[in-house]
Enzyme design. Structure first.
Site, PDB file in Angstrom:
ATOM      1  N   GLU A 163       0.797  -1.241   0.000  1.00  0.00           N
ATOM      2  CA  GLU A 163       0.000   0.000   0.000  1.00  0.00           C
ATOM      3  C   GLU A 163       0.825   1.284   0.000  1.00  0.00           C
ATOM      4  O   GLU A 163       0.558   2.187   0.781  1.00  0.00           O
ATOM      5  CB  GLU A 163      -0.963  -0.011   1.193  1.00  0.00           C
ATOM      6  CG  GLU A 163      -1.894  -1.201   1.161  1.00  0.00           C
ATOM      7  CD  GLU A 163      -2.817  -1.296   2.383  1.00  0.00           C
ATOM      8  OE1 GLU A 163      -2.744  -0.415   3.253  1.00  0.00           O
ATOM      9  OE2 GLU A 163      -3.601  -2.248   2.452  1.00  0.00           O
ATOM     10  N   ASN A 205       2.051  -5.159  -3.197  1.00  0.00           N
ATOM     11  CA  ASN A 205       0.639  -5.440  -2.914  1.00  0.00           C
ATOM     12  C   ASN A 205      -0.111  -4.141  -2.625  1.00  0.00           C
ATOM     13  O   ASN A 205       0.388  -3.292  -1.881  1.00  0.00           O
ATOM     14  CB  ASN A 205       0.590  -6.357  -1.671  1.00  0.00           C
ATOM     15  CG  ASN A 205      -0.777  -6.948  -1.400  1.00  0.00           C
ATOM     16  OD1 ASN A 205      -1.365  -7.577  -2.271  1.00  0.00           O
ATOM     17  ND2 ASN A 205      -1.288  -6.748  -0.181  1.00  0.00           N
ATOM     18  N   ASP A 273     -12.528  -9.896  -1.179  1.00  0.00           N
ATOM     19  CA  ASP A 273     -13.851  -9.952  -0.564  1.00  0.00           C
ATOM     20  C   ASP A 273     -14.755  -9.011  -1.355  1.00  0.00           C
ATOM     21  O   ASP A 273     -14.274  -8.077  -2.000  1.00  0.00           O
ATOM     22  CB  ASP A 273     -13.862  -9.644   0.952  1.00  0.00           C
ATOM     23  CG  ASP A 273     -13.074  -8.415   1.342  1.00  0.00           C
ATOM     24  OD1 ASP A 273     -12.845  -7.525   0.500  1.00  0.00           O
ATOM     25  OD2 ASP A 273     -12.691  -8.309   2.521  1.00  0.00           O
TER      26      ASP A 273
HETATM   27  O1  9MR Z   1      -7.905  -7.847   8.342  1.00  0.00           O
HETATM   28  C1  9MR Z   1      -6.956  -7.065   9.009  1.00  0.00           C
HETATM   29  C2  9MR Z   1      -7.541  -6.534  10.309  1.00  0.00           C
HETATM   30  O2  9MR Z   1      -7.733  -7.613  11.224  1.00  0.00           O
HETATM   31  C3  9MR Z   1      -6.627  -5.486  10.906  1.00  0.00           C
HETATM   32  O3  9MR Z   1      -7.255  -4.910  12.020  1.00  0.00           O
HETATM   33  C4  9MR Z   1      -6.296  -4.438   9.875  1.00  0.00           C
HETATM   34  C5  9MR Z   1      -5.369  -3.407  10.465  1.00  0.00           C
HETATM   35  O4  9MR Z   1      -4.801  -2.591   9.519  1.00  0.00           O
HETATM   36  O5  9MR Z   1      -5.678  -5.047   8.768  1.00  0.00           O
HETATM   37  C6  9MR Z   1      -6.553  -5.924   8.111  1.00  0.00           C
HETATM   38  O6  9MR Z   1      -5.949  -6.449   6.955  1.00  0.00           O
HETATM   39  C7  9MR Z   1      -5.605  -5.481   5.963  1.00  0.00           C
HETATM   40  C8  9MR Z   1      -4.392  -6.001   5.240  1.00  0.00           C
HETATM   41  O7  9MR Z   1      -3.353  -6.255   6.150  1.00  0.00           O
HETATM   42  C9  9MR Z   1      -3.921  -5.023   4.170  1.00  0.00           C
HETATM   43  N1  9MR Z   1      -4.998  -4.666   3.272  1.00  0.00           N
HETATM   44  C10 9MR Z   1      -6.230  -4.257   3.891  1.00  0.00           C
HETATM   45  C11 9MR Z   1      -6.703  -5.286   4.904  1.00  0.00           C
HETATM   46  C12 9MR Z   1      -8.035  -4.915   5.457  1.00  0.00           C
HETATM   47  O8  9MR Z   1      -7.947  -3.733   6.203  1.00  0.00           O
END
Ligand code: 9MR
Length: 460
Positions: A163, A205, A273
């Protein structure tokens, strides 16, 4: 198997039967189409792909959760446990317990692991959030090196950087403490990851990079093109693909995947999703991936709706009670290619084998193996691609003669016999079934010099 493929397989089988070469396995094949996979992982493997999910370590004690995980998936991403705040909570003190638990759960059951993520502006440990400049650059590179080294040989692909591009119309980088260490921070992270784990595929990613016309998509594309032209070690691009009403699936998604692949990288759908879990949209996503030969896998971001970071959007393939949703059936059907109205454009040629009748081809339609080598002083990584011939195969054996002085130290996605001289390699549980004309990849790392490797392949 598609109708086209089944016809081809039948013709090939009949041709061989006429030559008196009917093998035991072929009798089965000639009387019925190869069974369509009944799980996401098995069906994806038949297409030379994987199907994965994000896993939260604390849920591994929930048997309803692990029952679905172990049955359906052959790739795992730690949802949070490999992030920077989890693996280096204090500077220089690394903590791998939660991540190791997920890795061990997966690998002991024949699943592979995607690493997520080595460098990110978010979920940094507190000590890193307050750093800047060269101290932060060094700390980031040390983190990449330490973590990639710890998981070396256990992770098939790393989201090295996550990101790093800005939302909106700029098409440029996101502002962050890492970005402020210099625009070359991303390539520096990739080089450190390659040095630490030369066997892992290294991915960039991001999210909202699905729409080909978006500035952010173009910004990432230009970076990858630049990296490839300058030899920065990047192997793959991950498309998170969190689709929702604000950021919906678009029909040019396939163009996005194929355009990136044309740069010479693999593409992977890493965090899928879909708000409301439309079966039609899930099916389109799977069809788009299957239409792009270098789209080598799909990962959904959680198992049941209740496991989702956006649970209220019910975006996943299983209900909160663990039952399969219509989207699940659509994904499985698309993977099996059973109900798709048109065959994907990647269908192999339908001609039967042209071997003379006195030389029965191995297995059914046989297989071929090719190898690409990444050599450095004193060692190399070989990536081997096994491609099924005109029929699906249920297993493969690859022979590779190594030159003297070359010794295998590490391998992934294959069983090995021998580490010097004549080596033999066979499929593991999840990559033996390869559809007609499809492929699967595995690899090994060795000391010494590869020279020219000429693999042989036989199918079962
Ligand atoms: O699913 C993840 C969630 O449990 C965490 O709280 C969150 C914190 O940033 O990150 C989520 O996963 C993310 C992933 O690492 C990167 N792309 C976006 C995902 C959804 O927020």
């Amino acid at each position: 198997m598609t109708r086209t493929k089944w016809k081809a397989a039948s013709r090939a089988a009949l041709a061989l039967a006429g030559a008196g070469a009917l093998a035991a396995g072929m009798a089965l094949f000639a009387t019925a189409p190869a069974a369509a996979g009944t799980t996401l992982g098995a069906s994806a493997a038949e297409k030379g792909r994987y199907f994965g999910t994000a896993v939260a370590g604390f849920k591994l004690s929930d048997s309803a959760y692990t029952t679905i995980l172990n049955r359906e998936f052959n790739m795992v991403t730690a949802e949070n446990e490999m992030k920077m705040n989890a693996t280096e909570p204090q500077q220089g003190q690394f903590s791998y317990g939660a991540a190791d638990q997920i890795v061990n759960h997966a690998r002991s059951r024949g699943m592979s692991v995607r690493g997520h993520t080595l460098a990110w502006h978010s979920q940094q440990p507190g000590w890193m959030e307050s750093m800047s400049g060269s101290a932060l650059r060094s700390a980031m590179l040390n983190h990449v090196t330490q973590v990639a080294t710890h998981f070396r040989g256990q992770v098939v692909a790393w989201d090295v950087v996550n990101e790093a591009f800005a939302d909106g119309s700029s098409g440029g980088r996101r502002d962050s403490n890492l970005q402020r260490t210099g625009n070359d921070w991303i390539e520096a992270a990739f080089r450190a990851a390659r040095a630490a784990d030369p066997g892992a595929k290294l991915c960039y990613n991001d999210y909202n990079t699905d729409n080909w016309t978006h500035a952010k998509t173009q910004g990432v594309y230009n970076m990858v093109r630049d990296f490839k032209s300058r030899g920065v070690p990047i192997d793959c691009v991950g498309f998170q693909s969190h689709f929702n009403n604000d950021s919906p699936y678009v029909s040019n998604y396939r163009t996005t995947l194929s355009s990136f692949a044309a740069l010479g990288v693999d593409v992977q759908i890493t965090e899928l999703d879909i708000q409301g879990a439309s079966a039609a949209t899930y099916r389109s996503v799977v069809e788009d991936c299957l239409a792009v030969p270098r789209c080598n896998g799909i990962t959904v971001w959680g198992i049941r709706d209740s496991d989702s970071w956006r649970a209220s959007q019910t975006p996943l393939l299983f209900n909160s009670n663990g039952s399969k949703k219509p989207a699940y059936d659509a994904v499985l059907a698309a993977l099996n290619n059973g109900t798709t109205p048109t065959d994907p454009p990647t269908d192999p040629p339908t001609d039967p084998p042209t071997d003379p009748p006195t030389t029965p081809p191995p297995g059914q339609g046989g297989c071929t193996a090719t190898v690409s080598v990444n050599q450095w002083t004193g060692g190399f990584v070989a990536t081997v691609k096994v491609t099924a011939g005109s029929s699906a195969i249920n297993g493969w054996t690859v022979g590779i003669a190594l030159p003297s002085g070359a010794t295998v130290t590490n391998a992934w996605n294959a069983n090995r016999s021998g580490s010097t001289g004549s080596t033999n390699w066979t499929n593991v549980a999840y990559n033996g079934q390869v559809g007609a004309g499809q492929f699967t990849e595995w690899g090994f790392q060795a000391n010494g010099t590869a020279g020219t490797l000429t693999p042989t392949c036989s199918a079962s």
